[in-house]
Scaffold this motif. Structure first.
Motif, PDB file in Angstrom:
ATOM      1  N   ALA A  62       0.840  -1.207   0.000  1.00 12.11           N
ATOM      2  CA  ALA A  62       0.000   0.000   0.000  1.00 12.11           C
ATOM      3  C   ALA A  62       0.869   1.250   0.000  1.00 12.11           C
ATOM      4  N   HIS A  63       1.952   1.215   0.765  1.00 11.98           N
ATOM      5  CA  HIS A  63       2.878   2.347   0.805  1.00 11.98           C
ATOM      6  C   HIS A  63       3.459   2.615  -0.580  1.00 11.98           C
ATOM      7  N   ARG A  64       3.946   1.569  -1.216  1.00  6.90           N
ATOM      8  CA  ARG A  64       4.579   1.717  -2.538  1.00  6.90           C
ATOM      9  C   ARG A  64       3.573   2.117  -3.621  1.00  6.90           C
ATOM     10  N   ALA A  65       2.309   1.797  -3.427  1.00  2.00           N
ATOM     11  CA  ALA A  65       1.278   2.134  -4.411  1.00  2.00           C
ATOM     12  C   ALA A  65       0.693   3.529  -4.207  1.00  2.00           C
ATOM     13  N   SER A  66       1.023   4.166  -3.085  1.00  2.00           N
ATOM     14  CA  SER A  66       0.428   5.470  -2.787  1.00  2.00           C
ATOM     15  C   SER A  66       0.834   6.525  -3.810  1.00  2.00           C
ATOM     16  N   GLU A  67      -0.042   7.485  -4.001  1.00  2.00           N
ATOM     17  CA  GLU A  67       0.207   8.551  -4.971  1.00  2.00           C
ATOM     18  C   GLU A  67       1.456   9.350  -4.616  1.00  2.00           C
ATOM     19  N   TYR A  68       1.614   9.672  -3.337  1.00  2.00           N
ATOM     20  CA  TYR A  68       2.775  10.474  -2.948  1.00  2.00           C
ATOM     21  C   TYR A  68       4.076   9.699  -3.128  1.00  2.00           C
ATOM     22  N   PHE A  69       4.060   8.377  -2.886  1.00  2.49           N
ATOM     23  CA  PHE A  69       5.258   7.561  -3.111  1.00  2.49           C
ATOM     24  C   PHE A  69       5.635   7.615  -4.588  1.00  2.49           C
ATOM     25  N   GLN A  70       4.638   7.446  -5.450  1.00  4.48           N
ATOM     26  CA  GLN A  70       4.870   7.465  -6.893  1.00  4.48           C
ATOM     27  C   GLN A  70       5.380   8.827  -7.371  1.00  4.48           C
ATOM     28  N   THR A  71       5.068   9.875  -6.642  1.00  2.00           N
ATOM     29  CA  THR A  71       5.496  11.232  -7.003  1.00  2.00           C
ATOM     30  C   THR A  71       6.855  11.584  -6.409  1.00  2.00           C
ATOM     31  N   ILE A  72       7.044  11.287  -5.135  1.00  2.00           N
ATOM     32  CA  ILE A  72       8.262  11.723  -4.426  1.00  2.00           C
ATOM     33  C   ILE A  72       9.473  10.860  -4.748  1.00  2.00           C
ATOM     34  N   VAL A  73       9.307   9.559  -4.851  1.00  2.00           N
ATOM     35  CA  VAL A  73      10.456   8.667  -5.065  1.00  2.00           C
ATOM     36  C   VAL A  73      11.234   9.015  -6.346  1.00  2.00           C
ATOM     37  N   PRO A  74      10.575   9.290  -7.470  1.00  2.00           N
ATOM     38  CA  PRO A  74      11.353   9.694  -8.654  1.00  2.00           C
ATOM     39  C   PRO A  74      12.128  11.005  -8.435  1.00  2.00           C
ATOM     40  N   GLN A  75      11.582  11.910  -7.644  1.00  2.00           N
ATOM     41  CA  GLN A  75      12.293  13.150  -7.340  1.00  2.00           C
ATOM     42  C   GLN A  75      13.523  12.876  -6.471  1.00  2.00           C
ATOM     43  N   LEU A  76      13.374  11.969  -5.507  1.00  2.00           N
ATOM     44  CA  LEU A  76      14.515  11.573  -4.682  1.00  2.00           C
ATOM     45  C   LEU A  76      15.583  10.900  -5.538  1.00  2.00           C
ATOM     46  N   ALA A  77      15.154  10.095  -6.499  1.00  2.00           N
ATOM     47  CA  ALA A  77      16.092   9.372  -7.362  1.00  2.00           C
ATOM     48  C   ALA A  77      17.003  10.330  -8.122  1.00  2.00           C
ATOM     49  N   GLU A  78      16.471  11.461  -8.513  1.00  2.00           N
ATOM     50  CA  GLU A  78      17.266  12.449  -9.244  1.00  2.00           C
ATOM     51  C   GLU A  78      18.367  13.056  -8.376  1.00  2.00           C
ATOM     52  N   LEU A  79      18.222  12.952  -7.070  1.00  2.00           N
ATOM     53  CA  LEU A  79      19.185  13.545  -6.142  1.00  2.00           C
ATOM     54  C   LEU A  79      20.229  12.552  -5.656  1.00  2.00           C
ATOM     55  N   ARG A  80      20.074  11.284  -6.040  1.00  2.00           N
ATOM     56  CA  ARG A  80      21.000  10.244  -5.598  1.00  2.00           C
ATOM     57  C   ARG A  80      22.102   9.993  -6.626  1.00  2.00           C
ATOM     58  N   VAL A  81      23.231   9.527  -6.135  1.00  2.00           N
ATOM     59  CA  VAL A  81      24.356   9.143  -6.980  1.00  2.00           C
ATOM     60  C   VAL A  81      24.040   7.844  -7.719  1.00  2.00           C
ATOM     61  N   LYS A  82      23.332   6.946  -7.048  1.00  2.00           N
ATOM     62  CA  LYS A  82      22.988   5.632  -7.586  1.00  2.00           C
ATOM     63  C   LYS A  82      21.642   5.227  -6.993  1.00  2.00           C
ATOM     64  N   PRO A  83      21.033   4.172  -7.521  1.00  2.00           N
ATOM     65  CA  PRO A  83      19.748   3.742  -6.963  1.00  2.00           C
ATOM     66  C   PRO A  83      19.850   3.414  -5.473  1.00  2.00           C
ATOM     67  N   SER A  84      18.748   3.586  -4.792  1.00  3.00           N
ATOM     68  CA  SER A  84      18.666   3.238  -3.384  1.00  3.00           C
ATOM     69  C   SER A  84      18.944   1.750  -3.208  1.00  3.00           C
TER      70      SER A  84
END
Length: 93
Positions: A62-84
């Motif tokens: 449910a957490h991974r399917a949430s709208e905010y997860f789907q929105t925020i995680v790609p934004q976090l990915a852009e700030l990382r050196v490599k995948p989580s």
């Protein structure tokens, strides 16, 4: 329990933490969330860990399917050196 290691691009730490705080606030409101914290590595200012505990696998889904997860995680990915790097763990004691 999940532990997600994030290596953040140099100079992007404040932006990462700001987005993470939004994720934390929303996740902590989920019915199946036991706890959800962000911790920083004292030896490396580019390393952050999400420490996550959920009631069950359905709560994780449910957490991974949430709208905010789907929105925020790609934004976090852009700030990382490599995948989580996510470890799925069992609490022993």
């Amino acid at each position: 329990m999940l532990i997600a290691k994030n290596t953040v691009k140099q100079g992007k730490q404040q932006e990462f933490v700001a987005l993470a705080k939004e994720m934390i606030a929303k996740t902590r409101q989920e019915a199946g969330c036991v706890y959800y914290d962000l911790v920083s590595d004292q030896n490396d200012d580019q390393i952050y860990y999400f420490i996550e505990n959920y009631a069950d696998e359905a709560a994780v889904a449910a957490h991974r399917a949430s709208e905010y997860f789907q929105t925020i995680v790609p934004q976090l990915a852009e700030l990382r050196v490599k995948p989580s790097e996510v470890s799925t763990c069992t609490v022993v004691e």
